[in-house]
Design an enzyme around this catalytic site. Structure first.
Site, short mmCIF file in Angstrom:
data_model
loop_
_atom_site.label_atom_id
_atom_site.label_comp_id
_atom_site.label_asym_id
_atom_site.label_seq_id
_atom_site.Cartn_x
_atom_site.Cartn_y
_atom_site.Cartn_z
N SER A 142 48.13 26.28 33.38
CA SER A 142 49.24 26.62 34.28
C SER A 142 49.01 25.93 35.61
O SER A 142 47.87 25.60 35.95
CB SER A 142 49.29 28.14 34.49
OG SER A 142 50.17 28.49 35.54
N TYR A 155 45.45 36.24 36.26
CA TYR A 155 46.13 35.24 35.43
C TYR A 155 45.62 33.85 35.77
O TYR A 155 45.30 33.04 34.89
CB TYR A 155 47.63 35.33 35.63
CG TYR A 155 48.42 34.22 34.98
CD1 TYR A 155 48.66 34.22 33.61
CD2 TYR A 155 48.94 33.16 35.74
CE1 TYR A 155 49.39 33.20 33.01
CE2 TYR A 155 49.68 32.15 35.15
CZ TYR A 155 49.90 32.17 33.79
OH TYR A 155 50.61 31.15 33.20
#
Length: 266
Positions: A142, A155
């Site tokens: 990401s 995350y």
């Protein structure tokens, strides 16, 4: 690795980028094993595959279940005869809260799906990939895996781990038939927020208009695979923040904080 006539496993194949990866691979002549925890979502992917549905297999698997993942290669090979590639796309985000307010259940879920699910898939499929004439592993990290996003610290930690896991694997597999790619999507229009069980208060709908469509993200990823790219940046925001972070990490972090701080509870 050119995907035509190859067999590729895609996790998170029931929604968003994962579904579009499945459909994009099928359109290029690949056979696809779509993996997801949601059976109804996989049925929708199958329904959308149209004339290519005979080259799509669906597998309801929780990738945090190591035993279930270990059994998956045999199931896929039984159906298709081989496996040439895996795309570890499945992921969940955390609630938009500061670390001090994040409970351990949410922490465990985010780490188990994003990091350990990816690890289990690699460990299960790598021996089979090494036996192929050519093969490919793609791991979706990401933009938050190289850039701190407030309210998504765990995350980001999981996706940063995926980044380095992928880069380390790439180095270990030098000289073999297996190529490795790490992917850094920016903002992509998917249902990851809803599928993660997270609620987010936003100001109007203008944010989604700036997000990259999932099908375009999938095309960028598949192009990266077919060109054996080391890293793939998906979306103009990912490319911009990658450049800014390289130049001045602290300035990049401050910029993202100003963009995202409004999502955090007071």
């Amino acid at each position: 690795m050119k995907v035509r006539n190859k067999v590729v496993v895609v996790t998170g194949g029931g929604n968003g980028i994962g579904r579009e990866l499945c459909l994009g691979l099928l359109s290029k002549g690949a056979s696809v094993a779509a993996v997801d925890v949601d059976a109804s979502a996989l049925e929708e992917t199958l329904a959308r595959s149209g004339k290519n549905r005979d080259r799509l297999g669906t597998y309801v698997v929780n990738i945090t279940d190591r035993a279930a993942v270990d059994a998956l290669p045999a199931e896929v090979i039984s159906r298709f005869g081989a496996v040439d590639g895996i795309i570890n796309n499945a992921g969940v985000i955390q609630p938009f809260v500061r670390l001090k307010d994040l409970d351990y259940a949410a922490i465990d879920r985010v780490m188990n799906v994003n990091l350990f699910g990816t690890l289990y898939m690699i460990k299960a499929f790598l021996p089979h990939l090494l036996a192929r004439p050519e093969a490919h592993i793609t791991n979706v990290s990401s933009m938050g895996g190289f850039l701190p996003v407030p309210g998504q610290t765990i995350y980001g930690a999981a996706k940063a781990s995926v980044k380095l896991l992928t880069e380390g694997l790439n180095s270990e597999l030098q000289g073999t038939n297996v190529k490795v790619t790490v992917v850094f999507p920016g903002a992509v229009h998917t249902k990851i927020v809803q599928n993660s069980g997270v609620s987010v208060e936003t100001k109007g709908g203008e944010g989604s208009a700036r997000m990259l469509p999932a099908d375009k993200a999938a095309r960028i990823i598949i192009e990266g695979i077919e060109n054996d790219r080391y890293r793939v940046l998906v979306g103009p925001d990912a490319m911009l923040m990658d450049a800014l972070y390289r130049l001045d990490p602290q300035r990049a972090a401050r910029f993202i904080y100003k963009q995202m701080a409004g999502l955090l509870p007071k």
